[in-house]
Write an enzyme that holds these catalytic residues in place. Sequence first.
Site, PDB file in Angstrom:
ATOM      1  N   LYS A  74       0.768  -1.289  -0.030  1.00  0.00           N
ATOM      2  CA  LYS A  74       0.043   0.063  -0.085  1.00  0.00           C
ATOM      3  C   LYS A  74       0.767   1.233  -0.010  1.00  0.00           C
ATOM      4  CE  LYS A  74      -4.397  -1.289   2.350  1.00  0.00           C
ATOM      5  NZ  LYS A  74      -5.267  -1.061   3.074  1.00  0.00           N
ATOM      6  N   ASN A 135      -2.541   3.545  16.773  1.00  0.00           N
ATOM      7  CA  ASN A 135      -1.891   4.383  15.985  1.00  0.00           C
ATOM      8  C   ASN A 135      -1.041   4.017  14.797  1.00  0.00           C
ATOM      9  OD1 ASN A 135       0.013   4.863  18.980  1.00  0.00           O
ATOM     10  ND2 ASN A 135       0.733   3.614  17.199  1.00  0.00           N
ATOM     11  N   GLY A 136      -1.785   3.019  14.154  1.00  0.00           N
ATOM     12  CA  GLY A 136      -1.202   2.303  13.120  1.00  0.00           C
ATOM     13  C   GLY A 136      -1.739   2.746  11.783  1.00  0.00           C
ATOM     14  N   TYR A 234     -13.392  -6.950  11.222  1.00  0.00           N
ATOM     15  CA  TYR A 234     -14.675  -7.462  10.713  1.00  0.00           C
ATOM     16  C   TYR A 234     -14.721  -8.780  10.740  1.00  0.00           C
ATOM     17  CZ  TYR A 234     -10.986  -8.135   7.297  1.00  0.00           C
ATOM     18  OH  TYR A 234      -9.614  -8.517   6.469  1.00  0.00           O
TER      19      TYR A 234
HETATM   20  P1  NAP Z   1      -1.153  -1.755  12.363  1.00  0.00           P
HETATM   21  O1  NAP Z   1      -0.712  -1.120  11.432  1.00  0.00           O
HETATM   22  O2  NAP Z   1      -0.440  -3.051  12.985  1.00  0.00           O
HETATM   23  O3  NAP Z   1      -1.818  -1.074  13.871  1.00  0.00           O
HETATM   24  C1  NAP Z   1      -2.312  -1.735  14.984  1.00  0.00           C
HETATM   25  C2  NAP Z   1      -2.348  -0.650  15.933  1.00  0.00           C
HETATM   26  O4  NAP Z   1      -2.926  -1.325  17.114  1.00  0.00           O
HETATM   27  C3  NAP Z   1      -1.196  -0.052  16.746  1.00  0.00           C
HETATM   28  O5  NAP Z   1      -1.144   1.330  16.891  1.00  0.00           O
HETATM   29  C4  NAP Z   1      -0.553  -0.767  17.781  1.00  0.00           C
HETATM   30  O6  NAP Z   1       0.289  -0.397  18.650  1.00  0.00           O
HETATM   31  C5  NAP Z   1      -1.856  -1.230  18.274  1.00  0.00           C
HETATM   32  N1  NAP Z   1      -2.064  -2.438  19.031  1.00  0.00           N
HETATM   33  C6  NAP Z   1      -1.689  -3.655  18.715  1.00  0.00           C
HETATM   34  N2  NAP Z   1      -1.854  -4.620  19.554  1.00  0.00           N
HETATM   35  C7  NAP Z   1      -2.465  -4.038  20.687  1.00  0.00           C
HETATM   36  C8  NAP Z   1      -2.866  -4.336  22.097  1.00  0.00           C
HETATM   37  N3  NAP Z   1      -2.785  -5.418  22.316  1.00  0.00           N
HETATM   38  N4  NAP Z   1      -3.310  -3.383  22.890  1.00  0.00           N
HETATM   39  C9  NAP Z   1      -3.365  -1.966  22.471  1.00  0.00           C
HETATM   40  N5  NAP Z   1      -3.032  -1.792  20.969  1.00  0.00           N
HETATM   41  C10 NAP Z   1      -2.648  -2.432  20.190  1.00  0.00           C
HETATM   42  O7  NAP Z   1      -2.624  -2.440  11.941  1.00  0.00           O
HETATM   43  P2  NAP Z   1      -3.744  -1.660  11.205  1.00  0.00           P
HETATM   44  O8  NAP Z   1      -3.191  -1.819   9.319  1.00  0.00           O
HETATM   45  O9  NAP Z   1      -3.729  -0.377  11.547  1.00  0.00           O
HETATM   46  O10 NAP Z   1      -5.000  -2.672  11.028  1.00  0.00           O
HETATM   47  C11 NAP Z   1      -5.651  -2.507  12.435  1.00  0.00           C
HETATM   48  C12 NAP Z   1      -7.067  -3.372  12.439  1.00  0.00           C
HETATM   49  O11 NAP Z   1      -7.767  -2.492  11.690  1.00  0.00           O
HETATM   50  C13 NAP Z   1      -6.890  -4.653  11.913  1.00  0.00           C
HETATM   51  O12 NAP Z   1      -7.812  -5.637  12.746  1.00  0.00           O
HETATM   52  C14 NAP Z   1      -7.439  -4.943  10.832  1.00  0.00           C
HETATM   53  O13 NAP Z   1      -7.948  -5.836  10.305  1.00  0.00           O
HETATM   54  C15 NAP Z   1      -8.736  -3.585  10.800  1.00  0.00           C
HETATM   55  N6  NAP Z   1      -8.689  -2.975   9.432  1.00  0.00           N
HETATM   56  C16 NAP Z   1      -9.953  -3.122   8.923  1.00  0.00           C
HETATM   57  C17 NAP Z   1     -10.185  -2.402   7.810  1.00  0.00           C
HETATM   58  C18 NAP Z   1     -11.693  -2.898   7.275  1.00  0.00           C
HETATM   59  O14 NAP Z   1     -11.854  -2.334   6.134  1.00  0.00           O
HETATM   60  N7  NAP Z   1     -12.838  -3.082   8.192  1.00  0.00           N
HETATM   61  C19 NAP Z   1      -9.517  -1.724   6.872  1.00  0.00           C
HETATM   62  C20 NAP Z   1      -8.137  -1.768   7.633  1.00  0.00           C
HETATM   63  C21 NAP Z   1      -7.530  -2.269   8.719  1.00  0.00           C
HETATM   64  P3  NAP Z   1       1.627  -0.419  18.587  1.00  0.00           P
HETATM   65  O15 NAP Z   1       1.911   0.852  17.569  1.00  0.00           O
HETATM   66  O16 NAP Z   1       2.049   0.409  19.830  1.00  0.00           O
HETATM   67  O17 NAP Z   1       2.019  -1.360  18.348  1.00  0.00           O
END
Ligand code: NAP
Length: 291
Positions: A74, A135-136, A234
Amino acid sequence: MARSTLNGASQVWGIIGHPIEHSLSPPMQNAALRELGINGVYVPFAVEPAALASAIAGLWSVGVRGFNVTIPHKQAVMSQLATVTEIGQAVGAVNTLWRTDQGWAGTNTDVTGFIAPLKSSDRPWADARVVILGNGGAARAVVAGCITLGCRDIWVIGRSTDKLQQFVQSWQDSPLQPTLQTGLNSDLDALLPETMLLVNTTPVGMHPALNVSPITAIQLSQLPTSAIAYDLIYTPSPTQFLQLAAQRGLQTIDGVEMLVQQGAAALEIWTQQTPPIATMRQTLEAQLGQR
Ligand code: NAP
């Protein structure tokens, strides 16, 4: 599965990623193309990171009309594009590409997908406080979506002050120029009583760890009853977070809706037709039910 209707005039769309076999987009987009009566197909392409540039050039050469981009491409794909929309630039990642006279253009329809279910709400977004957990990458699309909605009071909650600082700094050159405030979990008690929209962008509660929530029932009870709880996850749907929010009587929105709407937004860019949202949602839910 063979598509008997395909012929020499069929148009091709697709999705690149690595791995790609678990993508839910091919069944959802093919159901939509069928419903619209379009002579076309949507194909998954497994593209390894080292092959990204040649794959993009190859998809152009063979006349692919447009495609989605998923993990891990991406961000990397942006350097291959002739143009990137303001939203794509702001998020720093694109998920939808289409052909232009100059080359591939790209945008991020996760932003459109995120705000689609919120746009129909009559909340006063300009004055609404939004609290984003995580904050990802997905949090970036959520921030861009909230700015698009007109929100001015946006809080990002993380577990590392360094990462939160980096997150805020990364928006400095963004065309959206959001004013973001950051905090840790311990700040939630002060924030929640005035929060209109609480969004989980962390993977906490995602399959297979089903019985966990990023926020407790006690914390949820501090939200106003008019607040919206939104989980990007989801699967499962609803998550523990949304179940607790529903018990509190809050409006809830799940990640399935965002997934459907980001796909619908891409399809509309490609075909200029109104996407058959109900069919797309139904197909996606059937796929998720099989997992
Ligand atoms: P990512 O870039 O890995 O970011 C994940 C974030 O969650 C980071 O800020 C991480 O914190 C935090 N985190 C992870 N484990 C944690 C825990 N145990 N406690 C507290 N915070 C935690 O992932 P992403 O791409 O943003 O995706 C995140 C979620 O969104 C996933 O479940 C994904 O399936 C979903 N999503 C859904 C859609 C949709 O269309 N519905 C689209 C995109 C994403 P740190 O930075 O401190 O590690």
